[in-house]
Write an enzyme that holds these catalytic residues in place. Sequence first.
Site, PDB file in Angstrom:
ATOM      1  N   ASP A  64      -5.500   5.937   2.069  1.00 59.73           N
ATOM      2  CA  ASP A  64      -5.730   4.634   1.446  1.00 59.73           C
ATOM      3  C   ASP A  64      -7.224   4.319   1.499  1.00 59.73           C
ATOM      4  OD1 ASP A  64      -3.835   1.861   0.941  1.00 59.73           O
ATOM      5  OD2 ASP A  64      -5.994   1.615   1.236  1.00 59.73           O
ATOM      6  N   ASP A  66      -6.987 -10.684  -3.580  1.00 58.47           N
ATOM      7  CA  ASP A  66      -7.305 -10.311  -4.969  1.00 58.47           C
ATOM      8  C   ASP A  66      -6.429 -11.029  -5.990  1.00 58.47           C
ATOM      9  OD1 ASP A  66      -5.050  -8.985  -3.931  1.00 58.47           O
ATOM     10  OD2 ASP A  66      -5.227  -7.367  -5.382  1.00 58.47           O
ATOM     11  N   GLN A  67      -5.460 -11.810  -5.519  1.00 61.21           N
ATOM     12  CA  GLN A  67      -4.462 -12.381  -6.435  1.00 61.21           C
ATOM     13  C   GLN A  67      -5.083 -13.350  -7.440  1.00 61.21           C
ATOM     14  OE1 GLN A  67      -2.146 -13.901  -3.229  1.00 61.21           O
ATOM     15  NE2 GLN A  67      -2.053 -11.826  -2.407  1.00 61.21           N
ATOM     16  N   GLU A 105       3.874  -4.440 -11.979  1.00 57.29           N
ATOM     17  CA  GLU A 105       5.315  -4.240 -12.188  1.00 57.29           C
ATOM     18  C   GLU A 105       5.828  -5.208 -13.257  1.00 57.29           C
ATOM     19  OE1 GLU A 105       6.855  -4.707  -8.182  1.00 57.29           O
ATOM     20  OE2 GLU A 105       5.676  -2.986  -7.496  1.00 57.29           O
ATOM     21  N   HIS A 137       0.836  -1.206   0.000  1.00 51.21           N
ATOM     22  CA  HIS A 137       0.000   0.000   0.000  1.00 51.21           C
ATOM     23  C   HIS A 137       0.869   1.253   0.000  1.00 51.21           C
ATOM     24  CE1 HIS A 137      -3.948  -1.984   0.880  1.00 51.21           C
ATOM     25  NE2 HIS A 137      -3.108  -2.944   1.191  1.00 51.21           N
ATOM     26  N   HIS A 146     -19.599  -4.024  -6.075  1.00 49.76           N
ATOM     27  CA  HIS A 146     -20.833  -4.806  -6.171  1.00 49.76           C
ATOM     28  C   HIS A 146     -21.183  -5.446  -4.833  1.00 49.76           C
ATOM     29  CE1 HIS A 146     -20.551  -4.152 -10.446  1.00 49.76           C
ATOM     30  NE2 HIS A 146     -21.723  -4.742 -10.615  1.00 49.76           N
ATOM     31  N   TRP A 167      -1.280  -7.072  -6.545  1.00 54.24           N
ATOM     32  CA  TRP A 167      -1.510  -6.115  -7.633  1.00 54.24           C
ATOM     33  C   TRP A 167      -0.236  -5.363  -8.032  1.00 54.24           C
ATOM     34  CZ3 TRP A 167      -3.667  -5.614 -11.850  1.00 54.24           C
ATOM     35  CH2 TRP A 167      -3.784  -4.383 -12.512  1.00 54.24           C
ATOM     36  N   ASN A 168       0.574  -4.989  -7.033  1.00 55.23           N
ATOM     37  CA  ASN A 168       1.803  -4.263  -7.406  1.00 55.23           C
ATOM     38  C   ASN A 168       2.714  -5.143  -8.243  1.00 55.23           C
ATOM     39  OD1 ASN A 168       1.543  -1.665  -5.849  1.00 55.23           O
ATOM     40  ND2 ASN A 168       1.243  -3.163  -4.231  1.00 55.23           N
ATOM     41  N   SER A 169       2.942  -6.368  -7.798  1.00 55.49           N
ATOM     42  CA  SER A 169       3.844  -7.260  -8.538  1.00 55.49           C
ATOM     43  C   SER A 169       3.311  -7.508  -9.947  1.00 55.49           C
ATOM     44  CB  SER A 169       4.009  -8.589  -7.801  1.00 55.49           C
ATOM     45  OG  SER A 169       4.693  -8.360  -6.586  1.00 55.49           O
ATOM     46  N   SER A 229       5.090  -9.143   0.306  1.00 53.40           N
ATOM     47  CA  SER A 229       5.707  -8.655   1.533  1.00 53.40           C
ATOM     48  C   SER A 229       5.253  -9.336   2.813  1.00 53.40           C
ATOM     49  CB  SER A 229       5.435  -7.159   1.661  1.00 53.40           C
ATOM     50  OG  SER A 229       4.046  -6.928   1.665  1.00 53.40           O
TER      51      SER A 229
HETATM   52  C1  UDX Z   1      -0.666  -6.745  -0.776  1.00 56.28           C
HETATM   53  C2  UDX Z   1      -1.588  -7.544  -1.699  1.00 56.28           C
HETATM   54  O1  UDX Z   1      -1.161  -8.859  -1.917  1.00 56.28           O
HETATM   55  C3  UDX Z   1      -1.878  -6.841  -2.970  1.00 56.28           C
HETATM   56  O2  UDX Z   1      -2.676  -7.613  -3.837  1.00 56.28           O
HETATM   57  C4  UDX Z   1      -2.552  -5.578  -2.612  1.00 56.28           C
HETATM   58  O3  UDX Z   1      -3.012  -4.933  -3.747  1.00 56.28           O
HETATM   59  C5  UDX Z   1      -1.595  -4.740  -1.813  1.00 56.28           C
HETATM   60  O4  UDX Z   1      -1.171  -5.410  -0.648  1.00 56.28           O
HETATM   61  P1  UDX Z   1       1.782  -7.773  -1.210  1.00 56.28           P
HETATM   62  O5  UDX Z   1       1.203  -9.116  -0.945  1.00 56.28           O
HETATM   63  O6  UDX Z   1       2.946  -7.399  -0.427  1.00 56.28           O
HETATM   64  O7  UDX Z   1       0.703  -6.630  -1.137  1.00 56.28           O
HETATM   65  O8  UDX Z   1       2.165  -7.839  -2.772  1.00 56.28           O
HETATM   66  P2  UDX Z   1       2.337  -6.737  -3.880  1.00 56.28           P
HETATM   67  O9  UDX Z   1       1.074  -6.004  -4.134  1.00 56.28           O
HETATM   68  O10 UDX Z   1       2.912  -7.444  -5.047  1.00 56.28           O
HETATM   69  O11 UDX Z   1       3.378  -5.703  -3.276  1.00 56.28           O
HETATM   70  C6  UDX Z   1       4.673  -6.053  -2.902  1.00 56.28           C
HETATM   71  C7  UDX Z   1       5.592  -4.893  -3.133  1.00 56.28           C
HETATM   72  O12 UDX Z   1       6.840  -5.193  -2.535  1.00 56.28           O
HETATM   73  C8  UDX Z   1       5.856  -4.619  -4.609  1.00 56.28           C
HETATM   74  O13 UDX Z   1       5.841  -3.251  -4.860  1.00 56.28           O
HETATM   75  C9  UDX Z   1       7.248  -5.184  -4.841  1.00 56.28           C
HETATM   76  O14 UDX Z   1       8.008  -4.496  -5.815  1.00 56.28           O
HETATM   77  C10 UDX Z   1       7.880  -5.029  -3.491  1.00 56.28           C
HETATM   78  N1  UDX Z   1       8.906  -6.075  -3.274  1.00 56.28           N
HETATM   79  C11 UDX Z   1       8.559  -7.370  -3.143  1.00 56.28           C
HETATM   80  C12 UDX Z   1      10.218  -5.686  -3.199  1.00 56.28           C
HETATM   81  O15 UDX Z   1      10.560  -4.508  -3.350  1.00 56.28           O
HETATM   82  N2  UDX Z   1      11.154  -6.643  -2.975  1.00 56.28           N
HETATM   83  C13 UDX Z   1      10.862  -7.948  -2.825  1.00 56.28           C
HETATM   84  O16 UDX Z   1      11.781  -8.744  -2.626  1.00 56.28           O
HETATM   85  C14 UDX Z   1       9.503  -8.331  -2.909  1.00 56.28           C
END
Ligand code: UDX
Length: 463
Positions: free
Chosen positions: A111, A381-382, A365, A19, A144, A360-362, A280
């Site tokens: 947020d 949400d994955q 990205e 987030h 919804h 969502w971030n991964s 994370s």
């Molecule tokens: C969670 C949810 O899973 C996600 O779907 C939601 O939208 C936001 O919160 P997380 O599970 O941590 O987040 O996954 P992700 O959304 O992919 O975010 C992880 C972040 O950590 C990414 O920005 C990624 O670049 C970063 N990261 C991850 C690193 O910088 N280094 C790493 O080794 C692993």
Amino acid sequence: MENACKPHVLAVPFPGQGHINPMLQFSKLLVSKGIKVTFAITLFTAKSMQTETGLVNIELFSDGCDEGGILEAGSLDAYFERFKTIGSENLAKVIERQESSDFPFKCLMYDSCMPWCLDIAKELGLVGVSFYTQSCSVNVIYYHVYHGLLSTPVQGVSAVSMPGMPLLEISDLPTFLLNSESNISYLKFVADQFSNIDQADWLVFNTFHKLENEVVNWMLNELPTRTITVGPTLPSKYLDKRGEGDDNYGINLIKPDRRTCINWLDTKKTGSVVYVSFGSFLSLQEQQMEEIAWGLEKSGKYFLWVVRAEEEQKLPSKFREEYMSTSVSLPDKGLIVKWSLQLQVLAHPSVGCFITHAGWNSTLEGLSLGVPMVGIPIGSDQTTNIKFVEDVWRVGVRGKVDEKGIIRREEIERCIREITEGEHGEDMRRNVEKWKELAKEAVDEGGSSSKNIQHFVDSLLCS
Ligand code: UDX
């Protein structure tokens, strides 16, 4: 000297890595356009910070859980209760303290999963901006749910139809919609993101228009508020055609490996490495971890795997002994680190496949940096994100689970080969290149996200 008329935004992320990153990146964009931003970080989060926020100021505040964050509160519900009482009061004080300064706050960006922050904004006469960190499609599903248009738990049907989306099978739905009993507070948490949006001034989504075209159009039509897409919120260094600019990304809450990954990747051929990371905080079942390990081994590919410290014990002993980055000599076949600078890794030419939980971030990205994906969703949400990866954007495959819910090593090997070899792999690589270009186009001058951001900035500058 700073221009005293600069509008000042207070940005309040939910205290989780996934987030914080997109909101901080968006804040940096605002700063680059002449807005002053202060990023409000909880005292507990501040203790974990490993990297700086750059040009964005930081303000620390207590959410009432200074020693252990959400874990200290015991549950998400309990955490939010403390945040609403103690955190909100402290945030209001931060805003009030600034009132007599040269830069009083004009806007509160929070947020979307903390909708009560809008009450603070309205009480203190600030522009209220809700920032969404999940895909627009997932948000439309939660919308919804909030309005009772999709009853939960979803049961007795084989698929669900949502505007602008392919038919979603049960396994494609966000998992919070399924076992409502155990997920009740999470479901409330995600549905409540829409509880007071008619009073918000802006709804901001970290996606780009062409990526979720029909869903975004539906959203724009449906929502009363100024709704904008501003993503992907990645540093310009990675997206800008000139490849320049700041490459710091988000704040790392775990100490990142800075050089070993990149030095190791530098020794590998283009597209030859599988990068593996599960975000994370989510935890894999021990058996799943083992299957991933042996699946990687069976594939014969090079791999770079992020295994957070608390997950390390689940690795097969061979992996702990041979592949850790702390080994005396750097291993050749695979490297395991506790945390990477993920964007640097994904942008490295040696990385040709991303095994991800599809947070969502991964997802955004991987797609924006042109790396096709194997999805091993864990929950939340994955499951929906990976449906889009596989069937809409066609840039990856989802591992198939067996009757025990485990993705076996043979399946992991098959998915890796599907991505890295053969015709389907070539298709996915072509598609991901296309999306990478479209992501750049969205944030480049004149692109959809860029125009939306300017529109938002202009409104702050003019009001
Ligand atoms: C969670 C949810 O899973 C996600 O779907 C939601 O939208 C936001 O919160 P997380 O599970 O941590 O987040 O996954 P992700 O959304 O992919 O975010 C992880 C972040 O950590 C990414 O920005 C990624 O670049 C970063 N990261 C991850 C690193 O910088 N280094 C790493 O080794 C692993």
